[in-house]
Design a protein around this motif. Structure first.
Motif, short mmCIF file in Angstrom:
data_model
loop_
_atom_site.label_atom_id
_atom_site.label_comp_id
_atom_site.label_asym_id
_atom_site.label_seq_id
_atom_site.Cartn_x
_atom_site.Cartn_y
_atom_site.Cartn_z
N ILE A 24 0.86 -1.17 0.03
CA ILE A 24 0.15 -0.02 0.08
C ILE A 24 0.98 1.43 -0.02
N THR A 25 0.63 2.10 -1.14
CA THR A 25 1.46 3.29 -1.23
C THR A 25 0.52 4.43 -1.33
N LEU B 239 3.51 7.52 2.67
CA LEU B 239 3.54 6.45 3.27
C LEU B 239 3.86 5.21 2.47
N ASN B 240 4.75 4.37 2.47
CA ASN B 240 4.88 3.09 1.70
C ASN B 240 4.99 1.98 2.45
N ILE B 241 4.00 0.92 2.41
CA ILE B 241 4.09 -0.18 3.24
C ILE B 241 4.39 -1.42 2.41
#
Lengths: 649, 485
Positions: free
Chosen positions: A67-68, A72-74
């Motif tokens: 998820i970006t 925030l980048n997961i």
């Protein structure tokens, strides 16, 4: 694709094969696929261990960006380090044994394929939980194991109370999960990322007692209370015994319920930074350990006794974490996985032999009939009671020594719980295996030892319950503490933020004394249980015959009833009120009213045309006044909004 | 220049279905399916080109009424693109889901579904405020007619209630749009947006509430929602699917495309009030869903609750909230259609929608229960399903905007599990009874449709970035616009 990604992939494939082919795949293939998936995962774990051991560096294995959003980048990434590798060994190792055991235990069940599919899905979720390289991957596993637990508790869902138990487990876990989720939001706010390495590195620059870290650790711990069944979110676990026994062993004893402990050890830097949260955890652990042990004293259902015992033992693990003895708490996770899986599988073997009877007041004298089960069960009982040199002795003693140093009152309470543990476990053992048989004639004729696919796991786990403690000798034995040495790099962060971390001030003589005392206590408990249930041949009382404090204990302090009154009933009442009163009466009445109002206004407005100038002037002045007042009103309202908005920023 | 083709193909399909498919359900259905699929294929081609930088294909700018300065202006950004994609994917699925029931005048039914498709593409791409208004109204009409034609007495009453509600909101919006047009002497959305920030606060206030009312009714938001459970429950399933899966999204889209950029100051000024209302609706709807006995009404309240969270996400004014809401529109569309489809299958086989009379279906219809479980997990936002991504981002965005409301909204993940698992338990678990013991499992087209929906639930949950990346620039652009205020 690297080896690491294969570890969760095998169970996923096993799940897909048995899941998609449900009812089409012959039984003879279902079990090899299910067991094979777990075994391959275990073998890969061994290979990964050697890869990791070669240079001892943490391995990060990114797969893709999950998820970006904005900054925030997961990432969907795995992390292999000391902690995850041990968890991998427990999950895939004990998991494989329990898969094997299920082959025999579930062989007559119509949902055979479904069962193996669910077990594989559970392994997959649990592996994500411990392998994830950030908190959101952990959360995938965290909720995923909750789902599998739901599916497996409700496995025999024809009985509506089993379905209810499944639902209760999921919902109580969800309460905890909300806490976890808020913890995640706070971590993003504080650190701008969820990746462990980055979070812990940044955390090392913070001061002890940092308030936002306190909130983070507290919220995450709410998640742990749900998953690891601590006060006040523990009542789902005993009900979860509605699931097949291998599930109780794997999910509700050896692995899933320990994820709360895993999470705290994983986040040890954050917890070390918040002594207040740790103190809270220690007390929750103490209370849970005592409460659950006291309930276990008067339960007659073999699985219920073990379930409360699990809750209680999880409490001990949290006591260990709470006094910053992370390794000791985690040590108990390992030994507990061995002896509790053993005890549950042993209970399953007993239930199997007793034609699905779970009530120990109808058992007795089984020792000669099912010798392997009985002997291995005895080993498990000794191990959990803390008698040397079996596994539970080492890990529990280590926790208790740290507690003694931290707080004497807490230590005393923990000792009381420990005494009760040895008592109810030996009560269980004596009532089941010694004395005279109290069941029916048919049950007696049908008594038999379980097939080898069930006894082999028992024997292996019994072996581990005997020697499992040797990975962590106490210092006073002048032998190495292999576990502590192995885990040591995990605590670099904790050592950096708290110079006191890991230092022990106990003198050797105190330690000897403590150890002697706890062994003595367990031995006395054993003796008391022997005296009551073997010597005097006291029959276990029917719960309905009990009175006074015993009744309160047997009825679990009426907590379920209290929750009904405090939460379930009010929400149901609100539901009724919102629907039939607000929706159907209030709002709809207003809507219908606008229609009536229109026709009313129509009738009224014709009456307004009186032809009198004075009346028109009156109406005009009222209108002007109304406009002015309304205008002031909006200004006041605006003031109000701006105050409100300002407060929210 | 493919946007008008994408709008016209379904219309052509509707016409052919009307003429050729008279009294022949399977023919008219196949024509409709073909029409919607051709439109989908053209759209996929255009969308790929669009993402590659060839934005000409999905835009159009022709004079409409030049003397009044009105234009046939269409263009899409990432948010539009995703919502058109949702319509294009769901319409064929809705057509497929009509498989088992024989409808009289079926050609008309399919024609109406296709008209909705056209109108939705129009809503999501119009760049002229009156064009937008036209499509916004046109999209509702077919659902209304479906409810009238194929529903019972109850449903015509419910759909009349819905019609009055939405017309009321739409008229107020129309007044606001006419006002904007008369002030700006243009109906061009982009031109109006670029001057919106200079509008006095009092005007913005009035405009904002007018827009909000219209869109809040459409979604619906608390307390303008009482038409929705009745309409969703009593309407024939195709109409319910159109309403819950697609038409409700016009409301959220309207907030994003009209209310926020055209009255930016007021939108920020009142954001906490709107979020408060949305969160009340979220919790209120979830709590009501817990005790419902009718499957459809339960899903209807759940749907209403989810819409509340989307509004809260939009008004949280940060990228997580907005992106989360956009993603959740897609996820909710898929899941709502899936859940109502399952409800329809259960009803067709047992003749009952009442939870108290069902049970034990997982023994007789195991495949159905697996699909149901997957869609349900999407709906309760389990990680690795489509529902999680949106809810996670919206709750995060909301938490940043207003901590307390964020936590209260978070309670919905517990309540959602309560009512959804109850729904599952009462239908699938337990002993089977005379209604459920001889039920036939899903097969053929039904199975295919459910498999596609379940596949979407999981794929969207595992690879959300594919979609998030499409809408990110558009979301950023909107936030930049609002940040200027």
């Amino acid at each position: 694709m690297s080896l690491i990604a294969l570890i969760p992939l095998f169970p996923l494939i096993g799940f897909l094969i048995n899941g998609l082919g449900y009812k089409k795949i012959p039984k003879a293939i279902v079990a090899p696929v299910g067991i094979g998936a777990a075994l391959l995962s275990f073998i890969t774990t061994v290979l990964v261990y050697f890869q990791f051991k070669a240079d001892g560096q943490t391995i990060i294995q990114p797969l893709f960006d999950w998820i970006t959003v904005g900054g925030l980048n997961i990432s969907f990434a795995f992390q292999i380090d000391q902690l995850s590798i041990i968890m991998l060994f427990i999950i895939t190792g004990v998991g494989t044994l329990i898969h094997l055991y299920s082959k025999g235990y579930m062989s007559h069940d119509e949902g055979y394929g479904k069962f193996f599919a669910y077990l594989n899905l559970f392994l997959f979720s649990m592996l994500l939980l411990v392998m994830g390289a950030n908190y959101l991957i952990m959360f995938i596993g965290w909720e995923g194991v909750g789902l599998c637990s739901y599916l497996l508790i409700g496995f025999w869902n024809k009985r509506s109370d089993f379905g209810d138990a499944a639902r209760k487990a999921f919902i109580m876990n969800r309460v905890g999960d909300l806490g976890f989720l808020i913890g995640i939001f706070l971590i993003i706010r504080q650190f701008g990322t969820l990746e462990y390495l980055s979070v812990f590195e940044q955390a090392q620059g913070l001061e002890m007692g940092n308030i936002s870290i306190m909130f983070i650790t507290f919220c995450l711990f709410i998640g742990a209370m749900g998953k690891s069944a601590q006060i006040p979110l523990f009542t789902w676990l005993p009900d979860a015994m509605a699931g097949p026994t291998p599930v109780s062993a794997l999910i509700h004893a050896a692995t899933m319920v320990t994820s709360g402990i895993y999470m705290v050890v994983r986040s040890n830097v954050l917890y070390t930074l918040s002594p207040d949260t740790l103190e809270f955890i220690a007390w929750i652990g103490t209370l849970t350990a005592l409460l659950a042990a006291s309930i276990a004293l008067f339960q007659n259902d073999i699985k219920k006794v073990l379930a409360y015992s699990t809750v209680s033992q999880l409490g001990y693990m949290f006591i260990g974490l709470g006094v910053m003895a992370y390794t000791s708490g985690f040590f108990h996770v390992i030994t507990h996985a061995f002896f509790k899986a053993l005890l549950f599988l042993g209970a399953g073997s007993v239930i199997h032999a007793m034609s699905d009877e779970q009530d120990i007041s109808k058992m007795g004298g089984l020792w000669s009939k099912i010798k392997i089960t009985a002997a291995t069960f005895l080993i498990g009982t000794i191990a959990i009671s803390g008698l040397p040199p079996f596994a539970g002795f080492f890990s529990k003693d280590e926790i208790l020594a740290h507690v003694f140093e931290h707080n004497k009152a807490m230590w005393a309470l923990a000792m009381v719980g420990s005494f009760m543990t040895a008592f109810y476990m030996f009560r269980l053992f004596f009532l089941t295996f010694t004395g005279k048989f109290r069941g029916t004639k048919e049950q007696e004729d049908h008594l038999h030892e379980s097939p080898s696919s069930m006894t082999i796991p028992l024997i292996v786990l019994a072996g581990l319950s005997i020697v499992g403690g040797f990975i962590g000798f106490p210092e006073i034995f002048h032998l190495p503490h292999a576990l502590a040495d192995f885990l040591s790099p995990l605590y670099d962060g904790s050592r950096a933020v708290n110079p006191e971390f890991g230092l022990v001030h106990l003198s050797h003589s105190t330690e000897w004394m403590l150890m002697g005392f706890s062994v003595l206590l367990a031995a006395v408990a054993l003796g008391v249980a022997w005296f009551i249930y073997v010597k005097k041949e006291t029959q276990p009382a029917d719960p309905s015959q009990l009175g006074g404090i015993k009744k309160v204990l047997a009825d679990k302090y009426y907590l379920d009833e209290a929750y009904q009154i405090a939460f379930v009933k009010p929400v149901e009442k609100a539901s009724q009120f919102f629907y039939s009163t607000i929706d159907k009466k209030a709002i709809d009445r207003v809507v219908e009213g606008t229609g009536d109002l229109t026709s009313l206004l129509n009738r009224l407005s014709t009456k307004l045309q009186t032809g009198s100038t004075g009346f028109y002037i009156l109406v005009m002045s009222i209108a002007v006044a109304a406009i002015l007042i309304l205008n002031m009103g909006t200004e006041i309202a605006d003031q109000f909004f701006s105050i409100f908005n300002a407060q929210t920023k | 220049m493919l946007i008008h083709l994408i709008i016209l193909i379904p219309l052509a399909g509707a016409l052919i279905s009307l003429l050729a498919g008279k009294n022949n359900q399977s023919l008219s259905k196949n024509i409709a399916l073909l029409g919607s699929l051709i439109s989908l294929v053209v759209f996929i081609y255009a969308a790929i080109q669009h993402q590659a930088g060839n934005t000409e294909l999905l835009s159009l700018n022709k004079p409409w009424l030049p003397e009044m300065n009105l234009a046939l202006k269409f263009s899409v950004d990432g948010i539009s693109l995703l919502l058109i994609a949702l319509s294009q994917v769901l319409i064929p699925l809705i057509i497929l889901s009509t498989s088992k029931i024989e409808y009289h005048k079926s050609h008309l039914l399919y024609a109406l579904i296709l008209v909705t498709q056209s109108a939705l593409v129009g809503v999501f791409s119009a760049k002229d405020i009156f064009l937008f208004y036209f499509f916004f109204e046109a999209a509702l009409v077919p659902a209304y007619f479906i409810a009238l034609n194929w529903g019972n007495k109850e449903s015509s009453k419910a759909s009349f209630k819905m019609f009055i509600y939405t017309i009321f909101g739409s008229l107020i919006m129309l007044v606001a749009l006419v006002f904007l047009y008369s002030k700006g002497q243009t109906a061009d959305m982009d031109a109006l947006i670029s001057t919106a920030e200079f509008m006095p606060s009092g005007v913005q206030r009035a405009l904002f509430w007018a827009f909000l009312l219209a869109f809040a009714i459409k979604m619906p938001l608390f307390p303008m929602h009482t038409w929705q459970p009745d309409a969703y429950t009593t309407s024939p399933t195709p109409a319910t699917m159109l309403l819950s899966g697609l038409l409700s999204k016009m409301g959220v889209y309207g907030l994003i495309r009209i209310a926020l950029p055209l009255s930016p100051w007021a939108a920020e000024h009142y954001s906490v009030i709107v979020i408060g209302m949305a969160v009340i609706g979220l919790i209120y709807g979830s709590i009501i869903a817990i005790k419902q006995d009718s499957i459809k009404r339960l899903i209807a309240y759940s749907s209403f609750a989810h819409m509340g969270l989307m509004a809260a996400g939009v008004f949280s004014g940060n990228i997580e909230g907005l992106q989360g809401a956009v993603f959740q529109m897609l996820a909710h569309g898929v899941n709502a259609v899936g859940l109502f489809f399952v409800a329809k299958i259960i009803f067709e086989r047992t003749g009952s929608r009442s939870l108290s009379s069902l049970g034990g279906l997982n023994k007789t219809a195991p495949a159905l229960s697996i699909f149901f479980m997957i869609i349900l997990l999407g709906s309760v936002a389990l990680p690795l399903t489509n529902g999680f991504v949106g809810e996670f981002l919206m709750l995060k965005g909301l938490f940043e905007k207003h901590q307390l409301l964020g936590i209260i909204a978070g309670l919905s993940i517990i309540l959602g599990a309560v009512y959804m698992l109850r729904l599952f338990q009462k239908t699938m678990f337990g002993e089977s009874n005379e209604l459920t013991e001889s039920v036939e499992d899903v097969s053929g087209i039904e199975k295919l449709t459910l498999a596609i929906i379940s596949g979407l639930v999981i794929l969207m949950g595992v690879f959300p970035n594919v979609l998030l990346k499409v809408s990110e620039p558009a979301s950023e652009a909107l936030l930049n616009l609002l940040a200027k205020i």
